[in-house]
Structure formats: structure tokens, C-alpha cells
Motif scaffolding. Structure first.
Motif, PDB file in Angstrom:
ATOM      1  N   MET A 104       1.997  16.612  25.003  1.00 52.30           N
ATOM      2  CA  MET A 104       1.909  16.747  26.467  1.00 52.30           C
ATOM      3  C   MET A 104       0.413  16.796  26.749  1.00 52.30           C
ATOM      4  O   MET A 104      -0.243  17.803  26.459  1.00 52.30           O
ATOM      5  CB  MET A 104       2.593  18.039  26.920  1.00 52.30           C
ATOM      6  CG  MET A 104       2.304  18.429  28.363  1.00 52.30           C
ATOM      7  SD  MET A 104       3.004  17.289  29.565  1.00 52.30           S
ATOM      8  CE  MET A 104       4.621  18.007  29.835  1.00 52.30           C
ATOM      9  N   VAL A 105      -0.134  15.712  27.268  1.00 52.00           N
ATOM     10  CA  VAL A 105      -1.588  15.599  27.329  1.00 52.00           C
ATOM     11  C   VAL A 105      -1.999  15.159  28.734  1.00 52.00           C
ATOM     12  O   VAL A 105      -2.013  13.968  29.052  1.00 52.00           O
ATOM     13  CB  VAL A 105      -2.096  14.607  26.244  1.00 52.00           C
ATOM     14  CG1 VAL A 105      -3.608  14.474  26.302  1.00 52.00           C
ATOM     15  CG2 VAL A 105      -1.666  15.075  24.851  1.00 52.00           C
ATOM     16  N   THR A 106      -2.291  16.143  29.584  1.00 51.52           N
ATOM     17  CA  THR A 106      -2.687  15.827  30.971  1.00 51.52           C
ATOM     18  C   THR A 106      -4.051  16.405  31.329  1.00 51.52           C
ATOM     19  O   THR A 106      -4.533  16.192  32.431  1.00 51.52           O
ATOM     20  CB  THR A 106      -1.653  16.392  31.974  1.00 51.52           C
ATOM     21  OG1 THR A 106      -1.659  17.815  31.894  1.00 51.52           O
ATOM     22  CG2 THR A 106      -0.254  15.865  31.716  1.00 51.52           C
ATOM     23  N   THR A 107      -4.670  17.180  30.422  1.00 47.27           N
ATOM     24  CA  THR A 107      -5.954  17.822  30.766  1.00 47.27           C
ATOM     25  C   THR A 107      -6.959  17.551  29.650  1.00 47.27           C
ATOM     26  O   THR A 107      -7.634  18.450  29.174  1.00 47.27           O
ATOM     27  CB  THR A 107      -5.776  19.346  30.965  1.00 47.27           C
ATOM     28  OG1 THR A 107      -5.431  19.935  29.714  1.00 47.27           O
ATOM     29  CG2 THR A 107      -4.686  19.666  31.949  1.00 47.27           C
ATOM     30  N   GLN A 108      -7.053  16.273  29.236  1.00 49.25           N
ATOM     31  CA  GLN A 108      -7.800  15.973  28.019  1.00 49.25           C
ATOM     32  C   GLN A 108      -9.224  15.514  28.283  1.00 49.25           C
ATOM     33  O   GLN A 108      -9.523  14.979  29.327  1.00 49.25           O
ATOM     34  CB  GLN A 108      -7.070  14.906  27.201  1.00 49.25           C
ATOM     35  CG  GLN A 108      -7.095  13.518  27.786  1.00 49.25           C
ATOM     36  CD  GLN A 108      -5.894  13.253  28.680  1.00 49.25           C
ATOM     37  OE1 GLN A 108      -5.597  14.030  29.571  1.00 49.25           O
ATOM     38  NE2 GLN A 108      -5.232  12.158  28.458  1.00 49.25           N
ATOM     39  N   ALA A 109     -10.084  15.747  27.259  1.00 49.57           N
ATOM     40  CA  ALA A 109     -11.474  15.308  27.329  1.00 49.57           C
ATOM     41  C   ALA A 109     -11.572  13.894  26.752  1.00 49.57           C
ATOM     42  O   ALA A 109     -11.963  13.685  25.612  1.00 49.57           O
ATOM     43  CB  ALA A 109     -12.355  16.284  26.558  1.00 49.57           C
TER      44      ALA A 109
END
Ligand code: HEM
Length: 344
Positions: A173-178
Motif C-alpha cells: 500500500m504505497v501512497t506516501t512515497q519518496a
């Protein structure tokens, strides 16, 4: 622990995200010394640590409700930010159990989990959720178990399957990635998904880290801190959205640098899961503006020294050079040159 939430905050467009004085002090400042180089900086993830951010297994702060709403918006625009390969079903249930049990233990005023055999009832008061379901039966939840619970947690999560003496990122679940993409990385091995990182491969950092993780034990989670910089308090800096946030880097000036440039810290946690034997990787993101960093003398001195002496390949990888000098011009007069002690 009880938390006062600020549900109306935004992390895009109007950028109304702000930190209270208490929230500034719980920031997990990432530099134990005045210089920075990649290393296997892994330690046991036990409750307690230099700031309040380390007091729970899955940290919840005043931005919880607003961050869950931001995740909902990202998923509406791009459902592929949550993907799990079919063989990871046991790991999905392991994750749901791990997060629910720990949130209920650490924040009883906000979350409650009741079990009657396989029939579980989950109450999430901040988000107004009351759900009864059967553990192991996905059709009794509104969506798959991993998506269900990670929609209700702060930070990103990935699921690693362990086989062939390696780890494979087989869900997330990847919605706030750098600036990395789950859609691109899914199914890759540990060395493959770390491919773009400079210097660390040659230094053996990834070989040592992988060896350590392959032996990770259930009940003995570990953590590490990672950092980068982000313009505006924007959570979703994904490659998919680069046209939206990339140009922000050109907007930094000496007038706005303190408010616009944020130190972005990831408190990364790693858990062996009980039934599947997979590894859950949590990436909890904290954003703090330079103006807020400047309020703490040790932080402003140290950040100045780290950025001044940062290896150019690391600065380039993190996308910092475009505004690095403007940041240094702001921080240099705030560094009185006094020595700093080791530790955070
Ligand atoms: C960067 C994933 C564990 C060290 C990254 C990136 C990803 C990632 C996707 C960005 C690569 C890119 O540019 O596309 C993961 C996952 C892990 C994990 C899923 C869980 C098993 C670790 C561990 C270490 C580590 C245990 C310890 C040394 C690093 C470093 C970077 C990095 C140093 C560069 C970060 C930067 O400079 O901003 N990781 N990682 N990772 N990872 Fe990991």
C-alpha cells in the motif's frame, strides 16, 4: 495514549498541514552525528526511544485522520497504489492481525479489537468504523484484508515474501512515497528494487542488510530511519505524479525556503509475520519544515552540517541540488559552530 486529531489538514493544493509544538518535539530527527553516509542502521523496534514517535509499534499522531483521507483520495485516482500478489493471502491476514492488535494495545481510547473465536469486531473511533468479520474469510470485509487495515494506518506498507535466500516485494500500500513506484517494483528482489540507490551497493550495505533480514524473528521487530527532502508538505511524491510535484523544486526562494522546504523522515519498521513467514515493512513518513527544525538548536546546527557535507551522489539521488544552496544560505547563520554530542 490519546491523540487530538486535526482532520481538516491537506497535503496538496492548499497545504494546510501544520505541526503543533508537541508534534515538532516528537519528530524522529534522523541524524545521530554531524555527517551522513548510508549504513545498516537497524536497531530493535521496542517501545520507547528518543521521542514519542517511538512509543507505539504503529505510531499514530495528530495527522492520522487527515492522512487516512489523503490515502483515500490517492487510491480513488490510482487504485494500483495498493497491490498484493495472489500467493500472499496468508500475509494479508497476518498484517491485519498485527496492526489491529497493536493499535488496540497502544491506543485503547481510539481502537478496540474483540475476538469470539474467528469472529472479530474492530472499532476504529477516529474514522467512525465498527466492523464485525470472520478472520480468514475475505468476503466478510468490505475489501481485501491488507487494503482494509492499511487504509486505517499512517504510512506506507509493503509485503516481502522470503524464498531462494532472498526477499521479493510481492505486495504493498504505497501512497506516501519518496519517488518510487510499487507498480514498477512489484515482484522484484531486494537488490533489484534497491538498484537506483548510489554508493550503498559498493559498500556492501545491501548484502549485509539482506543477510540480517533473512534471519528476522517473529516477535522481534526492527527499525531504521531514512530521510530525504520534500517541497511543500506533500505526502504523495510518486513517480506517477512527478509532473504535479517535480516543478515545485524550482519555486524555492530565500523568502519562502523556511516554510516550503521540509525534512522528510521515514521511520521504517520490519516485522516477521507469524503464519506466512513473510516480512511486513512499514514506512511511516514525518514532514517537518525548516522553520520548525530551526526552533531546535541541535537540529538546525546538525542539519546544516549534514547538508553542507553531503556526498554529491546522495544529494543528486535525493533530488536536493536544485535548492541545496538556498537551504544552506538559510541554515548557515543559524549554526553557531558549537560542537554537538553524539545521539539524536
Ligand atoms: C531505498 C524499499 C529495506 C536501505 C529504497 C527504495 C525502496 C526501498 C523502494 C527506493 C529505491 C528507488 O530509488 O527506486 C525497501 C523495502 C525494504 C527495504 C521494501 C524492506 C525489506 C531496507 C533496509 C535497508 C535499506 C533494511 C538498510 C540498509 C535503503 C537505502 C535507500 C533505500 C539506504 C536509499 C534511500 C535514500 O537515500 O533516500 N528502499 N527497502 N532498505 N533503502 Fe530500502
Amino acid at each position: 495514549m490519546t491523540v487530538q486529531f486535526k482532520p481538516a489538514e491537506t497535503f496538496r493544493d492548499t497545504f494546510t498541514y501544520r505541526k503543533s509544538p508537541e508534534d515538532i518535539l516528537r519528530f524522529p530527527f534522523p541524524f545521530p552525528e554531524d555527517e551522513y553516509m548510508y549504513s545498516v542502521n537497524i536497531e530493535p523496534h521496542v517501545r520507547g526511544g528518543p521521542t514519542a514517535a517511538f512509543q507505539a509499534q504503529f505510531d499514530i499522531d495528530e495527522h492520522y485522520v487527515a492522512e487516512c483521507r489523503e490515502r483515500e483520495r490517492v487510491l480513488k485516482e490510482d487504485p494500483k497504489r495498493c497491490q498484493v500478489l495472489p500467493h500472499m493471502m496468508a500475509a494479508q491476514w497476518d498484517t491485519l492481525e498485527m496492526i489491529m492488535e497493536n493499535l488496540a494495545a497502544d491506543y485503547p481510547a481510539h481502537f478496540t479489537l474483540t475476538k469470539d473465536g474467528d469472529v472479530w469486531t474492530w472499532v476504529n473511533r477516529p474514522l467512525g468504523i465498527h466492523q464485525t468479520f470472520t478472520f480468514g474469510k475475505a468476503e466478510t470485509l468490505p475489501c481485501a484484508p491488507f487494503e482494509y487495515i492499511t487504509r486505517q494506518a499512517q504510512g506506507d506498507f509493503t509485503l516481502q515474501d522470503q524464498r531462494e535466500d532472498n526477499l521479493f516485494v510481492d505486495g504493498g500500500m504505497v501512497t506516501t512515497q519518496a519517488d518510487w513506484s510499487l507498480e514498477f517494483d512489484i515482484g522484484m528482489s531486494f537488490q533489484e528494487w534497491h538498484g537506483p540507490v548510489p554508493l550503498a551497493h559498493e559498500k556492501g550495505v545491501f548484502d549485509r542488510a539482506l543477510k540480517y533480514l533473512l534471519r528476522l524473528q517473529y516477535g522481534q521487530p526492527v527499525r531504521r530511519l531514512n530521510w530525504t527532502m520534500t517541497i511543500n508538505p506533500r505526502l504523495d511524491t510518486s513517480p506517477e505524479n512527478y509532473p504535479v510535484w517535480g516543478p515545485d523544486k524550482a519555486t524555492v526562494t530565500s523568502e519562502n525556503v523556511a516554510e516550503k522546504v521540509h525534512l522528510r523522515v521515514e521511520l521504517q519498521t520490519l516485522y516477521r509475520l507469524p503464519r506466512s513467514g513473510a516480512i511486513l515493512f512499514g514506512i511511516r513518513c514525518y514532514l517537518t519544515s525548516l522553520a520548525d527544525i530551526a526552533k531546535v538548536p541541535k537540529w538546525r546546527r546538525r542539519l546544516h552540517r549534514v547538508l553542507r557535507d553531503l556526498h554529491p551522489d546522495i544529494a543528486a539521488y535525493k533530488g536536493i541540488p536544485r535548492y541545496q544552496q538556498t537551504v544552506l544560505d538559510y541554515l548557515a547563520p543559524l549554526d553557531d559552530g558549537s560542537p554537538t554530542s553524539k545521539g539524536i
